[in-house]
Design a protein around this motif. Structure first.
Motif: not given
Lengths: 215, 215
Positions: B125-129, B89-97
């Motif tokens: 987004g819709a989930v919790q890390v 859940m770096g920048r890219l992961g967060q963007a993809l959420a």
DNA sequence: TATTGTGAACCGGTTCACAGCG
DNA sequence: CGCTGTGAACCGGTTCACAATA
């Protein structure tokens, strides 16, 4: 002879990655077998791919890591810095502004554009977001070579036209559409949703391993 | 006969896109010529690609948009919802959420993982890390089918192993490395940096259009 | 001896021409 | 008559075997 297969160019990129790792690990030389194993390509293929560009190895000894790495960097055009702009500063565009390659020398983020007044003016990563209307002016001023295209699908073709008109030479297209560009502008697609759909094809087609015809 | 070319699967995705647009525009039928023009593929190729899976057209009349679209969705496995997790859940992961496909029915973001305590617990987004350590448990519980792999290159192979062990069937790999997965796990690469380097190859190789050997 | 570099064989995907059929 | 579906031809990329050579 003739043109280089596109698949070869793609593999050169992965050879270069492996060579970079090997160099960091202090490995001095590598055979086509070694490179093939690391990239999941046959040793034949590695040698053939390299042979398109010259003779880089030593018979009986393999390739010198540092030399081959330098040659591949030259072949791939990575010896001079490229000026990159991001067009479309939504979530993805913003994430890309922090792309690690911008910390190194080869790629420099020199501009970011959007059409949304709410985003224009904000500083993101190393740059401040500008209006897409100023693209032509900014492109000339900062010598933009390449662009990351991260606009909605519907806006992609228009942006490509504007980028081509502004003299941008290459576009990395993240929008899920096929766009048309003039001959002298290269477009490479990085298509997340296409990848995702290929994935579902293969996953549901299992366990027949390679995608049985369902008839 | 035999297996479907990977290139065909890729093109099916683009045909589907065009059909979806046409349906929204109220277009009822389309010929292989129409589809070819929209996807920059020859009409021959369109027909051959479709012929691998059956007969969907009407001679003299072309293809019914709604029918062909439905068939392609079925072929590509898009008729049932897929449970997706994001790993990293770096920048890219967060963007993809925030990826728009998660708003529609086919793909549901059901989990997000990271190893960094600073990120674990945050709602994105819709989930919790969640901690990557809980992957196996969560995967079983929420029936994770697919994963977006957005971890650093060095962590990618380990994550693939963990995902495979957890029963995930397909991985969309954003990390710039070649990873190895068991036979029954499909990996598709979405490789930004590779795309960027192919781009510089072609752009610097111009104006010889297709990449002249520099000798 | 080990490993590259490469012409030739092979294979598979693309192109084509046309038969099939609404 | 128009457009699909498809067997055959073609072409280009991959595989291979081996000659070249450090």
């Amino acid at each position: 002879m003739s043109a280089i297969p596109a698949a070869t160019v793609g593999r050169l990129v992965t050879y270069l990655r492996v060579l970079t790792e090997l160099e960091q690990e202090g490995v001095r030389s590598a055979s086509s077998d070694d490179l093939g194993a690391a990239t999941r390509v046959s040793a034949f293929q590695v040698r053939k791919d390299l042979a398109y560009f010259g003779r880089f190895g030593t018979r009986g000894a393999g390739y010198t890591v540092a030399t081959l790495r330098r040659e591949l960097r030259r072949i791939l055009g990575l010896t001079r810095p490229w000026h990159v702009a991001i067009v479309g500063m939504g979530r993805l565009g913003q994430a890309l502004a922090d792309y690690p390659a911008f910390d190194r020398q080869e790629f420099r983020l020199v501009a970011a554009f959007d059409v949304d007044p709410a985003v224009i003016g904000r500083r993101i990563g190393a740059v401040q977001v500008e209006s897409l209307a100023s693209l032509a002016e900014v492109a000339a001023e900062r010598a933009i070579d390449l662009a990351f295209l991260t606009v909605p699908a519907a806006a992609a073709q228009g942006a490509v036209d504007a980028l081509a008109a502004a003299g941008v030479r290459g576009i990395l297209n993240f929008a899920p559409v096929v766009v048309t560009a003039p001959e002298n502008v290269r477009v490479e697609a990085v298509d997340l949703s296409a990848g995702l759909q290929r994935l579902t094809y293969y996953v549901q087609a299992e366990p027949a391993t390679v995608g049985e015809v369902t008839g």
